[in-house]
Write a protein that holds these residues in place. Structure first.
Motif, mmCIF file in Angstrom:
data_model
loop_
_atom_site.group_PDB
_atom_site.id
_atom_site.type_symbol
_atom_site.label_atom_id
_atom_site.label_comp_id
_atom_site.label_asym_id
_atom_site.label_seq_id
_atom_site.Cartn_x
_atom_site.Cartn_y
_atom_site.Cartn_z
ATOM 1 N N GLY A 10 -34.103 -15.541 23.604
ATOM 2 C CA GLY A 10 -33.594 -14.991 22.334
ATOM 3 C C GLY A 10 -34.386 -15.473 21.135
ATOM 4 N N ASN A 11 -33.706 -15.558 19.992
ATOM 5 C CA ASN A 11 -34.379 -15.925 18.733
ATOM 6 C C ASN A 11 -35.081 -17.272 18.824
ATOM 7 O OD1 ASN A 11 -33.534 -13.625 17.368
ATOM 8 N ND2 ASN A 11 -31.536 -14.543 16.914
ATOM 9 N N MET A 12 -34.505 -18.194 19.576
ATOM 10 C CA MET A 12 -35.114 -19.518 19.732
ATOM 11 C C MET A 12 -35.964 -19.583 21.010
ATOM 12 S SD MET A 12 -34.129 -21.395 17.167
ATOM 13 C CE MET A 12 -34.402 -23.088 17.666
ATOM 14 N N ASP A 31 -34.209 -12.942 30.855
ATOM 15 C CA ASP A 31 -33.110 -12.778 29.898
ATOM 16 C C ASP A 31 -32.335 -11.534 30.318
ATOM 17 O OD1 ASP A 31 -32.725 -13.829 26.677
ATOM 18 O OD2 ASP A 31 -31.690 -11.992 27.291
ATOM 19 N N LEU A 32 -31.061 -11.477 29.921
ATOM 20 C CA LEU A 32 -30.264 -10.297 30.252
ATOM 21 C C LEU A 32 -30.594 -9.142 29.311
ATOM 22 C CD1 LEU A 32 -26.733 -11.923 30.845
ATOM 23 C CD2 LEU A 32 -28.381 -11.149 32.578
ATOM 24 N N SER A 36 -34.890 -8.973 24.126
ATOM 25 C CA SER A 36 -35.444 -10.331 24.225
ATOM 26 C C SER A 36 -36.626 -10.353 25.192
ATOM 27 C CB SER A 36 -34.376 -11.316 24.716
ATOM 28 O OG SER A 36 -33.299 -11.362 23.813
ATOM 29 N N MET A 64 -32.121 -21.805 27.433
ATOM 30 C CA MET A 64 -31.869 -21.756 25.987
ATOM 31 C C MET A 64 -30.884 -20.620 25.755
ATOM 32 S SD MET A 64 -32.312 -23.255 23.280
ATOM 33 C CE MET A 64 -32.741 -23.404 21.564
ATOM 34 N N LEU A 65 -29.585 -20.950 25.828
ATOM 35 C CA LEU A 65 -28.528 -19.942 25.926
ATOM 36 C C LEU A 65 -27.471 -20.152 24.838
ATOM 37 C CD1 LEU A 65 -28.397 -20.272 29.799
ATOM 38 C CD2 LEU A 65 -29.149 -18.225 28.550
ATOM 39 N N PRO A 66 -26.606 -19.143 24.626
ATOM 40 C CA PRO A 66 -25.689 -19.242 23.479
ATOM 41 C C PRO A 66 -24.684 -20.395 23.533
ATOM 42 C CG PRO A 66 -25.869 -16.959 24.232
ATOM 43 C CD PRO A 66 -26.585 -17.809 25.238
ATOM 44 N N VAL A 74 -25.527 -20.091 34.477
ATOM 45 C CA VAL A 74 -26.938 -20.038 34.897
ATOM 46 C C VAL A 74 -27.272 -21.232 35.799
ATOM 47 C CG1 VAL A 74 -29.327 -20.200 34.069
ATOM 48 C CG2 VAL A 74 -27.733 -18.609 32.977
ATOM 49 N N THR A 93 -27.452 -25.514 22.271
ATOM 50 C CA THR A 93 -26.438 -26.388 21.664
ATOM 51 C C THR A 93 -25.108 -26.060 22.330
ATOM 52 O OG1 THR A 93 -27.595 -26.314 19.552
ATOM 53 C CG2 THR A 93 -25.304 -27.060 19.517
ATOM 54 N N GLY A 121 -34.451 -24.661 13.650
ATOM 55 C CA GLY A 121 -34.261 -23.218 13.502
ATOM 56 C C GLY A 121 -35.395 -22.373 14.055
ATOM 57 N N LEU A 240 -23.537 -19.955 12.945
ATOM 58 C CA LEU A 240 -24.081 -21.052 13.760
ATOM 59 C C LEU A 240 -23.579 -22.405 13.264
ATOM 60 C CD1 LEU A 240 -27.758 -19.833 14.359
ATOM 61 C CD2 LEU A 240 -25.884 -19.913 16.003
ATOM 62 N N LYS A 243 -20.124 -22.744 14.557
ATOM 63 C CA LYS A 243 -20.141 -23.103 15.991
ATOM 64 C C LYS A 243 -20.329 -24.617 16.157
ATOM 65 C CE LYS A 243 -23.102 -23.006 20.025
ATOM 66 N NZ LYS A 243 -24.371 -22.624 20.638
#
Ligand code: NAD
Length: 295
Positions: A10-12, A31-32, A36, A64-66, A74, A93, A121, A240, A243
């Protein structure tokens, strides 16, 4: 050179995997989300058709997941496929309890595991200037460090399993609280007729000095690169920050730590998010505080 499987592009994760490719590693990613996968593939990451295929023959696996549940899903799928001694590193995180469960899964299968959440970031991910906060056995950390160094500028071993996640949520609790403190000071300063620049010049060289003020000033002007100069476009989105504050408060409840300002910061960011500003930079909460100000 060890082959790396990278799950979560993803973004990271996408730019982090790209930096490993640039450093000369053979990286196979999964990635799903089609978007991505496409972004990572365009920058040189080989995309595997499945998680099983991604981890086949990999010496190191990075996730590196949400959130915690994604990581456990995973790792539950991946861990039984890996030969003993394989290194598995989670950079997401997540809550401290899930990080502990993930380490236990890996240990039971004879793998070496590290939790290594990041700060810095999407810009840090792209420029390979992230800070990694790592937890795990010193030997596992030593194996992970040369790989993490290709994605970050600072790699800190914080202690045993879960210590990286603990450091991350403590740091971000400070950040959430300090940003609200700085926003309150500017809001009060405005009411008292103080210019933004004057307050900045004093506080940035006095005892009010902190990163939320000097690197990320929540009003336009004093720090030209801060999101306040760009319509509060993230940066670091409120969702974020919320979270991470939630994770800190869950950990505080679980351990009995008393963190009233952390709890209050969470409540304020929750209200700001509920008002429709989840995708606004977290320094934008100054607008919400101004709105609450009595006329
Ligand atoms: P993101 O949503 O952009 O990326 C997560 C990716 O994981 C998505 O592409 C998603 O499709 C994929 N995914 C989810 N479940 C999957 C599965 N089972 N198998 C394969 N892929 C799966 O999120 P992000 O911004 O890259 O953040 C990732 C982690 O990094 C989060 O834990 C976040 O808290 C943390 N983090 C983010 C930032 C930031 O500024 N974005 C900064 C520091 C830390």
């Amino acid at each position: 050179m060890t082959r790396i499987a990278f799950i979560g592009l993803g973004n990271m994760g996408g730019p982090m995997a790209v930096n490993l490719v640039k450093a000369g590693f053979a990286v196979r990613g999964f990635d799903l989300a089609e978007s991505s996968k496409k972004m990572a593939a365009e920058s040189g990451v080989t995309i595997a058709p499945s998680i099983a295929d991604a981890v086949q023959d990999a010496g190191t696996v990075i996730t590196m997941l949400p959130a915690g549940q994604h990581v456990l899903d995973v790792w539950n799928e991946v861990v039984p496929r890996l030969p003993q001694g394989t290194l598995i590193v989670d950079c997401s995180t997540i809550d401290v309890a899930s990080a502990g469960t993930a380490h236990e899964l890996a240990a039971a299968a004879g793998l070496r595991s590290v939790d290594a959440p990041v700060s810095g970031g999407t810009i840090g991910a792209k420029n390979a200037t992230l800070t990694f906060m790592a937890g795990g056995d010193p030997k596992a950390f030593a194996a992970a460090k040369p790989i993490l160094e290709k994605m970050g500028a600072k790699i800190i071993h914080c202690g045993e399993a879960g210590a990286g996640q603990a450091a991350k949520i403590c740091n971000n609790m400070i950040l959430g609280i300090s940003m609200i403190g700085v926003c309150e000071a500017f809001t009060l300063g405005e009411k008292l007729g103080l210019s933004h620049q004057a307050l900045f010049d004093v506080a940035s060289t006095s005892s009010g000095q902190c990163w939320s003020l000097t690197s990320y000033c929540p009003v336009p002007g004093p720090v030209p690169a801060s999101p306040a100069n760009n319509g509060y476009k993230p940066g670091f989105a409120t969702a974020l920050m919320l979270k991470d504050l939630r994770l800190s408060q869950e950990a505080a409840q679980a351990t009995g730590a008393v963190t009233p300002l952390g709890a209050h910061a969470q409540a304020l960011y929750q209200a700001f998010s509920d008002a429709g500003h989840g995708m606004v930079d977290f320094s934008g909460i100054i607008a919400y505080l101004r709105q609450q100000t009595k006329k």
